[in-house]
Design a protein around this motif. Structure first.
Motif, PDB file in Angstrom:
ATOM      1  N   MET A   1       0.844  -1.185   0.000  1.00 10.32           N
ATOM      2  CA  MET A   1       0.000   0.000   0.000  1.00 10.32           C
ATOM      3  C   MET A   1       0.881   1.237   0.000  1.00 10.32           C
ATOM      4  N   SER A   2       0.750   2.041  -1.041  1.00  9.59           N
ATOM      5  CA  SER A   2       1.499   3.287  -1.157  1.00  9.59           C
ATOM      6  C   SER A   2       0.692   4.429  -0.570  1.00  9.59           C
ATOM      7  N   SER A   3       1.398   5.400  -0.013  1.00 10.72           N
ATOM      8  CA  SER A   3       0.717   6.594   0.477  1.00 10.72           C
ATOM      9  C   SER A   3       1.652   7.790   0.353  1.00 10.72           C
ATOM     10  N   TYR A   4       1.060   8.943   0.147  1.00 14.63           N
ATOM     11  CA  TYR A   4       1.791  10.204   0.004  1.00 14.63           C
ATOM     12  C   TYR A   4       1.090  11.244   0.849  1.00 14.63           C
ATOM     13  N   ARG A   5       1.891  12.149   1.447  1.00 13.19           N
ATOM     14  CA  ARG A   5       1.334  13.230   2.263  1.00 13.19           C
ATOM     15  C   ARG A   5       1.877  14.550   1.753  1.00 13.19           C
ATOM     16  N   PHE A   6       0.971  15.523   1.615  1.00 10.57           N
ATOM     17  CA  PHE A   6       1.348  16.848   1.132  1.00 10.57           C
ATOM     18  C   PHE A   6       0.678  17.918   1.989  1.00 10.57           C
ATOM     19  N   HIS A   7       1.171  19.132   1.882  1.00 11.93           N
ATOM     20  CA  HIS A   7       0.582  20.301   2.541  1.00 11.93           C
ATOM     21  C   HIS A   7       0.459  20.094   4.056  1.00 11.93           C
ATOM     22  N   ALA A   8       1.560  19.731   4.669  1.00 10.60           N
ATOM     23  CA  ALA A   8       1.635  19.541   6.125  1.00 10.60           C
ATOM     24  C   ALA A   8       0.593  18.549   6.628  1.00 10.60           C
ATOM     25  N   GLY A   9       0.333  17.518   5.845  1.00  6.10           N
ATOM     26  CA  GLY A   9      -0.590  16.474   6.255  1.00  6.10           C
ATOM     27  C   GLY A   9      -2.047  16.751   5.962  1.00  6.10           C
ATOM     28  N   ARG A  10      -2.351  17.917   5.362  1.00  9.88           N
ATOM     29  CA  ARG A  10      -3.756  18.230   5.049  1.00  9.88           C
ATOM     30  C   ARG A  10      -4.244  17.489   3.813  1.00  9.88           C
ATOM     31  N   LEU A  11      -3.325  16.922   3.043  1.00 12.52           N
ATOM     32  CA  LEU A  11      -3.686  16.116   1.880  1.00 12.52           C
ATOM     33  C   LEU A  11      -2.926  14.802   1.966  1.00 12.52           C
TER      34      LEU A  11
END
Length: 101
Positions: A1-11
């Motif tokens: 399972m891949s995951s990505y986090r952007f915008h200080a965790g808001r996305l």
């Protein structure tokens, strides 16, 4: 399972099997959306656009320079609206063409 986090965790973007999902945190709520993309790079682009839309809808006081039509070098509206000039951008919430960048 891949995951990505952007915008200080808001996305957050993650996959479940063959489907991609985006979790968008706003001031009022957390929204989980199923994305139409099947590849990671397409899912990131789609989720970024949804995040920008969510920010535009939930922003209580937008400014002209947050719009995609704003030209930073000329410092005016790319559509030629005179309200964007020398106003400090405070007319963005009344602009019918406002689209958050």
């Amino acid at each position: 399972m891949s995951s990505y986090r952007f915008h200080a965790g808001r996305l957050a973007i993650f996959d479940r099997g063959t489907s991609w999902f985006a979790t968008i945190k706003t001031r009022a709520e957390t929204i989980e959306l199923k994305l139409a993309a099947t590849a990671a790079d397409a899912a990131i682009l789609e989720a970024e656009q949804l995040y920008a839309d969510a920010r535009a809808v939930t922003n209580p006081k937008p400014y002209c320079w947050q719009c995609v039509h704003w030209e930073p070098v000329a410092s005016n509206c790319g559509l030629g609206f005179p309200e964007g000039r020398r106003s400090g951008g405070r007319f963005a919430n009344q602009c019918s063409a406002f689209w958050a960048d």
